[in-house]
Design an enzyme around this catalytic site. Structure first.
Site, short mmCIF file in Angstrom:
data_model
loop_
_atom_site.label_atom_id
_atom_site.label_comp_id
_atom_site.label_asym_id
_atom_site.label_seq_id
_atom_site.Cartn_x
_atom_site.Cartn_y
_atom_site.Cartn_z
N ARG A 244 -18.95 0.27 -1.53
CA ARG A 244 -17.69 0.98 -1.20
C ARG A 244 -17.29 0.76 0.26
O ARG A 244 -16.14 0.95 0.63
CB ARG A 244 -17.82 2.48 -1.50
CG ARG A 244 -18.88 3.17 -0.66
CD ARG A 244 -19.06 4.64 -0.94
NE ARG A 244 -20.24 5.11 -0.21
CZ ARG A 244 -21.48 5.02 -0.66
NH1 ARG A 244 -21.70 4.55 -1.86
NH2 ARG A 244 -22.51 5.41 0.08
N ASN A 245 -18.27 0.39 1.10
CA ASN A 245 -17.97 0.15 2.51
C ASN A 245 -17.84 -1.33 2.86
O ASN A 245 -17.88 -1.70 4.02
CB ASN A 245 -19.03 0.81 3.39
CG ASN A 245 -18.83 2.32 3.45
OD1 ASN A 245 -17.71 2.80 3.31
ND2 ASN A 245 -19.91 3.06 3.62
N ASP B 285 -25.10 3.36 6.15
CA ASP B 285 -24.30 3.67 4.97
C ASP B 285 -23.80 2.38 4.33
O ASP B 285 -22.65 2.26 3.94
CB ASP B 285 -23.13 4.58 5.38
CG ASP B 285 -22.46 5.23 4.18
OD1 ASP B 285 -23.01 5.13 3.07
OD2 ASP B 285 -21.39 5.83 4.35
N ASP C 132 -17.19 0.64 8.40
CA ASP C 132 -17.85 1.95 8.52
C ASP C 132 -19.20 1.90 9.18
O ASP C 132 -20.11 2.63 8.79
CB ASP C 132 -18.05 2.56 7.12
CG ASP C 132 -16.84 3.35 6.68
OD1 ASP C 132 -15.92 3.48 7.50
OD2 ASP C 132 -16.81 3.81 5.54
P1 ADP Z 1 -14.62 6.83 4.69
O1 ADP Z 1 -15.84 5.99 4.86
O2 ADP Z 1 -14.28 7.67 5.85
O3 ADP Z 1 -14.68 7.61 3.42
P2 ADP Z 1 -13.34 4.31 4.45
O4 ADP Z 1 -13.32 3.74 5.82
O5 ADP Z 1 -14.46 3.80 3.58
O6 ADP Z 1 -13.39 5.87 4.52
O7 ADP Z 1 -11.93 4.02 3.79
C1 ADP Z 1 -11.58 4.54 2.52
C2 ADP Z 1 -10.83 3.47 1.71
O8 ADP Z 1 -9.67 3.04 2.40
C3 ADP Z 1 -11.65 2.22 1.48
O9 ADP Z 1 -12.47 2.32 0.36
C4 ADP Z 1 -10.57 1.16 1.30
O10 ADP Z 1 -10.11 1.14 -0.03
C5 ADP Z 1 -9.47 1.65 2.23
N1 ADP Z 1 -9.58 0.96 3.54
C6 ADP Z 1 -10.32 1.36 4.61
N2 ADP Z 1 -10.22 0.51 5.64
C7 ADP Z 1 -9.40 -0.49 5.23
C8 ADP Z 1 -8.90 -1.71 5.83
N3 ADP Z 1 -9.25 -2.06 7.07
N4 ADP Z 1 -8.09 -2.49 5.10
C9 ADP Z 1 -7.76 -2.14 3.83
N5 ADP Z 1 -8.19 -1.03 3.21
C10 ADP Z 1 -9.00 -0.20 3.89
MG MG Z 2 -16.49 4.47 3.65
#
Ligand code: ADP
Ligand code: MG
Length: 447
Positions: free
Chosen positions: A315-316, A311, A329
Site C-alpha cells: 500500500r506504500n 511501514d 511514506d
Molecule cells: P497514509 O500513509 O498517510 O495513510 P499515503 O501516503 O499512503 O497515506 O497516501 C494514501 C493514498 O494516496 C495512497 O495509497 C495513494 O493511492 C495516494 N497517493 C499518495 N501519495 C501519492 C502520490 N505521490 N502520487 C499519487 N498518489 C498518491
Molecule cells: Mg501509506
C-alpha cells in the site's frame, strides 16, 4: 567549482545577488530557488528556471548550491511561537521590550486546554482568549480556524478584530522555526504557485490531492491537525535526505492549512490497487519481478542512508506513469503522538522482534519486504488470509510461514522465506535481494 553534476529538475538555491545580468543570464537574489533545466556546453553553466518568476536563463554553477537536508530536530517547530502553559505575567515578560505586533500563544493556566494570543501593542500586551467551538478556534466568534497554525497565518495577513496585524513571532526559548529552517534550506514552496485538483487518496492523517506546481503535476498530502503536522516534520525531514529513482520524491512543503507536503505525482496509484484492478491476466511475471526489483533497490538505498522504513507494504509503494515502483511514506518516526503503541503497528507486515521488543532495523524492513513480495505475487491479496492478528504472532513463533501464492516461482518463494527468518541476522540484505532478483529477471529473459 567543477565536479557538480545536477540532473534536470534539481532544485538549487542561489548563493548571492546577481542583479545586473548580461544578455541570456538570469537575474536573482541571494536565497532564490531555481530549477535546473540542463547543463550547457562549456564549463560550469546551467540553464535554469527561476521558481518565483518562471523566467529562464543562464546561471554559473558557482553561484548555486543544491538544497540541503533538514535534520529531524525536536527543537524544530511549526509553532515556535507556542509557549505552552505560562501565566499572563510571564507572557508579558516574554514580550519585552515592547514592539507592535510581537506575539506569542500560550495555554491558559486557569482554563487548561484554552489558548490565549498575546500581542504587544503600544506599551501594553493584549491578551485574546481563543475560544474552542466544535473543533474550531476563534477569537471574535466571526472568523473560525481549524488549528492554531491557520489562525496565526491569518492574523499575520489581516488585522481583523485584533489590535494590530501580527508581525513578529516570539519563539519559545530553545525552539527553532521550522518555517525559517525549511526556507533557508530551500524546501519551502510558494502557495501562490500551487493549484489543487481532485482528491486521489485518503491517508491516515489527511487527504491526498492532485495538483500542479509551476507546470509540474504533483500530489499534495494535507495534514490539517497542527499536532500531527508537527509530527510529520520528521517524515518530511527524512525525505529531504534522499534522492533515488525508486523513492517518491519530495518537492517541498507549504505551511498552509496545517501542512502541505508536495510530492511527485505517481499516476498509477498504489501497488495494491494496481495489481488488484489488473490481475493475473494483465500483469506478466516479468512486471512483478520489475516491481520487486524497484522496491529492493529503493530500500537498498535507504539502508545505505541508515534509514529504517518501518511501514514497508504494497500500500506504500506507488507506481509512476512509466510503471516504475517507488517507495513512499518513509517517515522514520511513524507519526504516533502517544509514543510506541504496539496496537497501531501493521502486525502482518512487522517482524517479530519489532513487534515484541520494538527492535526496528533494516533487517525488520527485510521481513516486511518478504510480505510485500507475497502481496506482489498474489496480485494484491491481503497477507495471512483468514488469520486473525493474534493468531499470526503465535503461529510465526511456532515456525509457521505463509504458503506460496498461486503460480509463484519457487525461487521467489525461497526469497520470501529467507526474509522471514526469525533471527534478523540470517535474513538477506537488500543488496543481496537486488542481486537475486536481477538474476531471476535475466533467467526469465533467457528462456
Ligand atoms: P497514509 O500513509 O498517510 O495513510 P499515503 O501516503 O499512503 O497515506 O497516501 C494514501 C493514498 O494516496 C495512497 O495509497 C495513494 O493511492 C495516494 N497517493 C499518495 N501519495 C501519492 C502520490 N505521490 N502520487 C499519487 N498518489 C498518491
Ligand atoms: Mg501509506
Amino acid at each position: 567549482m567543477s565536479g557538480k553534476h545536477w540532473p534536470p529538475g534539481t532544485q538549487c538555491v542561489t548563493k548571492h545577488d546577481h542583479t545586473k545580468p548580461k544578455p541570456r543570464e538570469l537575474a536573482f537574489r541571494k536565497g532564490d530557488m531555481v530549477t535546473i533545466i540542463e547543463a550547457v556546453e562549456g564549463k560550469g553553466w546551467y540553464r535554469v528556471r527561476h521558481n518565483e518568476t518562471g523566467q529562464e536563463g543562464l546561471l554559473a554553477a558557482s553561484a548555486l548550491r543544491e538544497r540541503g537536508a533538514i535534520r529531524a530536530d525536536p527543537k524544530l517547530s511549526l509553532m515556535p511561537w507556542f509557549h505552552g502553559k505560562i501565566s499572563g505575567l510571564e507572557a508579558v515578560q516574554e514580550l519585552q521590550p515592547p514592539e507592535d505586533g510581537l506575539f506569542l500563544v500560550r495555554e491558559s493556566v486557569r482554563h487548561p486546554g484554552d489558548y490565549v494570543l498575546c500581542v504587544s501593542f503600544g506599551k501594553e500586551v493584549i491578551h485574546y482568549r481563543v475560544v474552542h467551538e466544535e473543533n474550531t478556534l476563534s477569537i471574535d466568534s466571526q472568523q473560525y480556524f481549524s488549528n492554531l497554525i491557520d489562525m496565526i497565518e491569518h492574523y499575520m495577513k489581516e488585522q481583523g478584530a485584533i489590535c494590530t496585524k501580527l508581525v513578529k513571532p516570539k519563539p519559545k526559548s530553545g525552539m527553532k522555526s521550522a518555517e525559517e529552517e525549511l526556507a533557508k534550506a530551500g524546501w519551502l514552496l510558494n502557495l501562490k504557485h500551487l493549484t489543487l485538483g481532485d482528491r486521489i487518496g485518503q491517508g491516515e492523517f489527511g487527504d491526498v490531492l492532485q495538483g500542479e506546481y509551476m507546470g509540474q503535476r504533483v500530489a499534495v498530502k494535507n495534514i490539517k491537525c497542527d499536532v500531527t503536522a508537527q509530527a510529520f516534520l520528521a517524515e518530511t525531514a527524512a525525505m529531504t535526505k534522499v534522492r533515488h529513482k525508486n523513492l517518491v520524491c519530495l518537492l517541498g512543503v507549504i505551511l498552509h492549512n496545517g501542512l502541505y507536503i508536495v510530492m511527485e505525482f505517481m499516476s498509477k496509484g498504489n501497488l495494491v490497487n494496481f495489481l488488484r484492478t489488473r490481475g493475473r491476466a494483465l500483469v506478466p511475471t516479468q512486471q512483478l519481478l520489475l516491481f520487486a526489483l524497484d522496491v529492493a533497490q529503493g530500500m537498498d538505498y535507504l539502508e545505505s542512508k541508515k534509514l529504517v522504513h518501518r511501514d514497508l507494504a504494497a500500500r506504500n509503494i506507488l507506481i509512476s506513469e512509466e510503471n516504475v515502483a517507488k517507495v513512499s511514506d518513509f517517515g522514520l518516526a511513524r507519526v504516533n503522538p502517544k509514543g510506541a503503541d504496539a496496537t497501531l503497528l501493521p502486525v502482518k507486515w512487522t517482524a517479530p522482534e519489532a513487534l515484541k521488543h520494538n527492535k526496528f532495523s533494516s533487517k525488520s524492513d527485510v521481513w516486511s519486504y518478504g510480505i510485500l513480495l507475497w502481496e506482489i505475487f498474489s496480485f494484491g491479496r491481503a497477507p495471512y488470509p483468514k488469520l486473525a492478528l493474534k493468531e499470526v504472532t503465535e503461529l510465526l513463533e511456532q515456525g509457521y510461514r505463509m504458503d506460496p501464492p498461486e503460480g509463484c516461482p519457487p525461487t521467489i518463494y525461497a526469497l520470501m522465506k529467507s526474509c522471514w527468518e526469525l533471527e534478523p541476522g540470517k535474513r538477506p540484505s537488500f543488496k543481496k535481494l537486488t542481486e537475486k532478483l536481477q538474476k531471476e529477471l535475466k533467467h526469465l529473459r533467457d528462456i
